[in-house]
Design an enzyme around this catalytic site. Structure first.
Site, mmCIF file in Angstrom:
data_model
loop_
_atom_site.group_PDB
_atom_site.id
_atom_site.type_symbol
_atom_site.label_atom_id
_atom_site.label_comp_id
_atom_site.label_asym_id
_atom_site.label_seq_id
_atom_site.Cartn_x
_atom_site.Cartn_y
_atom_site.Cartn_z
ATOM 1 N N GLU A 124 -1.823 36.257 60.196
ATOM 2 C CA GLU A 124 -1.242 37.362 60.964
ATOM 3 C C GLU A 124 -1.688 38.706 60.412
ATOM 4 O O GLU A 124 -1.962 39.642 61.175
ATOM 5 C CB GLU A 124 0.279 37.258 60.971
ATOM 6 N N GLU A 195 -8.839 34.846 67.527
ATOM 7 C CA GLU A 195 -8.135 33.830 66.737
ATOM 8 C C GLU A 195 -9.048 33.276 65.649
ATOM 9 O O GLU A 195 -8.615 33.082 64.507
ATOM 10 C CB GLU A 195 -7.626 32.705 67.647
#
Length: 303
Positions: A124, A195
């Site tokens: 994250e 991602e």
């Protein structure tokens, strides 16, 4: 290249519909909507999940772990939130590293070891460091403009085509149908590349790609089984999470988890670590017992 393709698609749609006025209005309105979301995304997303902010006193282990990872990544300390949900997942939000926030569910903390939680939160923070929020806002602006122009394009056309009315009508209908679908495909492709980038950054920040791969395997195995009320009410929230809520590789904003784990295996090999052993998957007819009552490293009292 993908951003350029999305911009070219928008320009082609505006040209096909026959005027610059409607395209300009749609772009301005879509940009305004996404600009508002960009400045207020963190408050909107955190409120949607009923997240509660924690600090060094209320969650010393979790907060300290994020602080350590942020220091390794060279980032300002983000705000840290917990979400009281059994669904295992995490996300990052905020318009830039100076206004970032990271959140994790209590279900994720109770399921993973400390090293695995570190890998997830490093992922994250990788999104924050890579400024993926800014990139995805740009993508959403153009994709939103395409959808809006497709919805209202026929009204903007007016009646100024005289010679080849049927041909222009067919071209307009094709543009209205095809353009939003093509924009969605490009938007998903950009999201998938981000991602992969966050996985690589997370492995670098945590220094342990094996732990992140193990966490991905565990989370993906449970994400589809444990209900997520927020994603059920608002499917667009699924792109926030580290793994998708509904696994469908064709129309998912995330790459297949197996491919992400394979990429992390390659990173582990380059760093000199052993191969990553994926945990055994339980079958639907004979599920393996889950360690629901075992205390995790970040939740020793099983709260």
């Amino acid at each position: 290249m993908l951003l350029a393709a999305l911009t070219a698609l928008f320009m082609a749609l505006g040209y096909t519909l026959g005027g610059t006025g409607g395209a300009l209005i749609a772009l301005i309105v879509a940009a305004g909507m996404n600009l508002f979301t960009f400045w207020n995304a963190d408050r909107i997303v955190l409120s949607m999940h009923h997240a509660r902010e924690v600090d060094a006193q209320s969650a010393p282990d979790f907060y300290g772990l994020v602080r350590e990872l942020a220091g390794r990544a060279g980032l300002p300390m983000p705000r840290v939130y917990l979400i009281d949900e059994p669904h295992p997942n995490a996300f990052a939000t905020g318009r830039d590293p100076q206004h970032a926030a990271v959140a994790a569910t209590t279900g994720l903390l109770s399921m993973l070891s400390r090293e695995e939680v570190a890998g997830v939160m490093a992922h994250e923070l990788g999104h924050v460091r890579n400024r993926d929020t800014l990139i995805m806002t740009m993508v959403a602006t153009i994709a939103g403009a395409i959808s809006m122009l497709a919805n209202f394009g026929l009204f903007f056309r007016g009646g100024h085509e005289e010679g080849n009315g049927h041909g222009n009508l067919i071209a307009g209908l094709l543009a209205v149908i095809v353009a939003p679908f093509a924009a969605m495909i490009v938007q998903m492709a950009i999201s998938r590349t981000r991602e992969y980038g966050a996985d690589a950054a997370g492995a670098e920040i945590s220094g342990n790609p094996r732990a992140l791969a193990s966490a991905l395997a565990k989370i993906s195995g449970q994400a589809g089984r444990i209900p997520n009320p927020v994603a059920e009410r608002n499917p667009a929230a699924a792109q926030l999470y580290i793994v998708p809520v509904h696994v469908s590789e064709l129309f998912s904003t995330h790459p297949a988890t197996e491919k992400r784990i394979a990429a992390l295996e390659d990173m582990a090999a380059e760093m000199g670590g052993p191969a990553i052993a994926a945990p055994p998957r339980a079958s639907a007819l004979s599920p393996a017992p889950q360690p629901r009552r075992r205390a995790s490293a970040l939740d020793p009292h099983r709260r």
